[in-house]
Design an enzyme around this catalytic site. Sequence first.
Site, PDB file in Angstrom:
ATOM      1  N   ASP A   1      17.318  39.839  53.547  1.00  0.00           N
ATOM      2  CA  ASP A   1      16.542  40.563  52.531  1.00  0.00           C
ATOM      3  C   ASP A   1      17.097  40.310  51.137  1.00  0.00           C
ATOM      4  O   ASP A   1      16.354  40.181  50.170  1.00  0.00           O
ATOM      5  CB  ASP A   1      16.540  42.060  52.830  1.00  0.00           C
ATOM      6  CG  ASP A   1      15.728  42.400  54.077  1.00  0.00           C
ATOM      7  OD1 ASP A   1      16.007  43.430  54.709  1.00  0.00           O
ATOM      8  OD2 ASP A   1      14.836  41.602  54.437  1.00  0.00           O
TER       9      ASP A   1
ATOM     10  N   HIS B   1      34.201  29.004  64.831  1.00  0.00           N
ATOM     11  CA  HIS B   1      34.499  27.656  65.330  1.00  0.00           C
ATOM     12  C   HIS B   1      34.891  27.650  66.792  1.00  0.00           C
ATOM     13  O   HIS B   1      35.654  26.782  67.245  1.00  0.00           O
ATOM     14  CB  HIS B   1      35.566  26.982  64.470  1.00  0.00           C
ATOM     15  CG  HIS B   1      35.051  26.546  63.140  1.00  0.00           C
ATOM     16  ND1 HIS B   1      35.780  25.822  62.234  1.00  0.00           N
ATOM     17  CD2 HIS B   1      33.830  26.739  62.552  1.00  0.00           C
ATOM     18  CE1 HIS B   1      35.056  25.588  61.141  1.00  0.00           C
ATOM     19  NE2 HIS B   1      33.877  26.128  61.301  1.00  0.00           N
TER      20      HIS B   1
ATOM     21  N   GLU C   1      28.250  19.528  57.383  1.00  0.00           N
ATOM     22  CA  GLU C   1      29.084  20.379  56.510  1.00  0.00           C
ATOM     23  C   GLU C   1      30.458  20.505  57.123  1.00  0.00           C
ATOM     24  O   GLU C   1      31.485  20.501  56.454  1.00  0.00           O
ATOM     25  CB  GLU C   1      28.443  21.753  56.337  1.00  0.00           C
ATOM     26  CG  GLU C   1      29.161  22.679  55.361  1.00  0.00           C
ATOM     27  CD  GLU C   1      30.254  23.503  55.992  1.00  0.00           C
ATOM     28  OE1 GLU C   1      30.346  23.528  57.244  1.00  0.00           O
ATOM     29  OE2 GLU C   1      31.041  24.109  55.259  1.00  0.00           O
TER      30      GLU C   1
HETATM   31  N1  DTR Z   1      33.807  26.550  55.634  1.00  0.00           N
HETATM   32  C1  DTR Z   1      32.749  27.314  56.288  1.00  0.00           C
HETATM   33  C2  DTR Z   1      33.110  28.739  56.571  1.00  0.00           C
HETATM   34  C3  DTR Z   1      33.777  29.416  55.439  1.00  0.00           C
HETATM   35  C4  DTR Z   1      35.073  29.766  55.381  1.00  0.00           C
HETATM   36  N2  DTR Z   1      35.294  30.410  54.191  1.00  0.00           N
HETATM   37  C5  DTR Z   1      34.165  30.455  53.508  1.00  0.00           C
HETATM   38  C6  DTR Z   1      33.850  31.017  52.288  1.00  0.00           C
HETATM   39  C7  DTR Z   1      32.535  30.904  51.822  1.00  0.00           C
HETATM   40  C8  DTR Z   1      31.561  30.254  52.569  1.00  0.00           C
HETATM   41  C9  DTR Z   1      31.878  29.699  53.832  1.00  0.00           C
HETATM   42  C10 DTR Z   1      33.173  29.818  54.268  1.00  0.00           C
HETATM   43  C11 DTR Z   1      32.411  26.674  57.615  1.00  0.00           C
HETATM   44  O1  DTR Z   1      33.284  26.646  58.495  1.00  0.00           O
HETATM   45  O2  DTR Z   1      31.249  26.258  57.762  1.00  0.00           O
HETATM   46 ZN    ZN Z   2      32.236  26.187  60.159  1.00  0.00          ZN
HETATM   47 ZN    ZN Z   3      29.694  27.241  57.954  1.00  0.00          ZN
HETATM   48 CA    CA Z   4      14.661  42.990  56.597  1.00  0.00          CA
END
Ligand code: DTR
Ligand code: ZN
Ligand code: ZN
Ligand code: CA
Length: 450
Positions: free
Chosen positions: A318, A299, A183
Amino acid sequence: MTHPRSSLPVSTSGRLAAAALVTVAGLLAAAPASSAAPDRTGAATAGARVLAAPDIPIGNVKAHLTQFQSIATANGGSRAHGRTGYKASVDYVKARLDAAGFTTTVQEFTTSGSTGYNLVADWPGGDPNQVLMAGAHLDSVSSGAGINDNGSGSAAVLETALAVSRAQLRPARHLRFAWWGAEELGLVGSKHYVNNLPAADRARVSGYINLDMAGSPNPGYFVYDDDPAIEKVFKDWYAGIGVPTEIETEGDGRSDHASFKNAGIPVGGLFTGAGRTKTAAQAAKWGGTSGQAFDRCYHSSCDTTANINDTALDRNSDALAHAIWTLGTAEPVPPGESYENAADVAVPDNGAAVTSALTVSGRTGNAPAALRAGVDIKHTWRGDLVVDLLAPDGTAYRLKDSSSSDSADNVVATYTVDASAEPANGTWRLRVQDVAAQDTGYVDSWKLTF
Ligand code: DTR
Ligand code: ZN
Ligand code: ZN
Ligand code: CA
């Protein structure tokens, strides 16, 4: 407060045919949405019957985080794509799911010169044409263990899947859980999965729920504003525990739900925040520290097991389980589902009001706009009687006024009440009062039909 009667009583000559009483365990199919677009989420609509989700033990969720931390420590400090720590993470999650009875599949792909892995786990059973998915990316960035980003989401999805197994859930919909690779390199794993899913199979996915960063140390409570039905399930759940939520605005395209959204699949999810700063207004409603990032270790190498807010992770775990149970088990309620109380209750002559109670449970949403209250009161000179329906919160709906001229005996009638402002579940009461001397009687039975 007494609402005016919404419509004249529809009197019936005989007792209504007693509709089948359905226990909480009984599941009935949800009425499909009447909108032009098919209701692919099949979200629990008003009156649908669902099973209540179990609590997800935060201790179990944190035990998975401990495993992820150990894996990172033993594999060069990260669980990043292409590193041994990522594949070890896949192996850990897969082993837990295999032992719990899931059908697991490891899907390989190549990116940035390394092999990546998606893990997909199907819970046997449920309608294969209505697949409800929940997922999280399992990879970290190369600079650290990635415990909040995204061990938190991975662990919450894993423990929810294990809870499905513990419950031996038999949901109406087919449940599929997934852990994505790469990802952090640009939603590579989830894109690979969606792009390689045959079109017919893509059309069978009724919804995808994403958790990416679900336990940020300075948490916010953000709900994705994508599919309205999924969004509502989460917002209602959080409202139920008295925690305000905000719409996730920075999320578009920022995590694996985008791969599904781009394919036209309804998506939703939860997020506790990354590098952005919590405002004073947000700190006022959520606690935590204003002027500080939701996750100062986003990060970074400090994204370890110490970088988790247990309350936030517990709540999101939950909430996810609630969404899976609600959206996965929602089945329609056939028209005419009734709840009845046939216990006799004496009505004192020209005296205090008496009540007879009915408990409604296992429903979702509010009562219908045409809730039917069937009453059978044996009483001479029925003009003496005033009859009200009391909603669980005490709101009174007048069913019958007294009358100095109505000398007939007995009140056997069905009243239609607009109860759409009232949550369906709870204890409803029939209140009867004899307001004139002489003539007596009793409540023989009464029922509510949704
Ligand atoms: N891109 C994701 C973290 C992230 C940053 N803004 C959002 C909004 C909604 C979900 C995830 C994220 C990562 O660094 O994995
Ligand atoms: Zn990330
Ligand atoms: Zn993430
Ligand atoms: Ca719980």
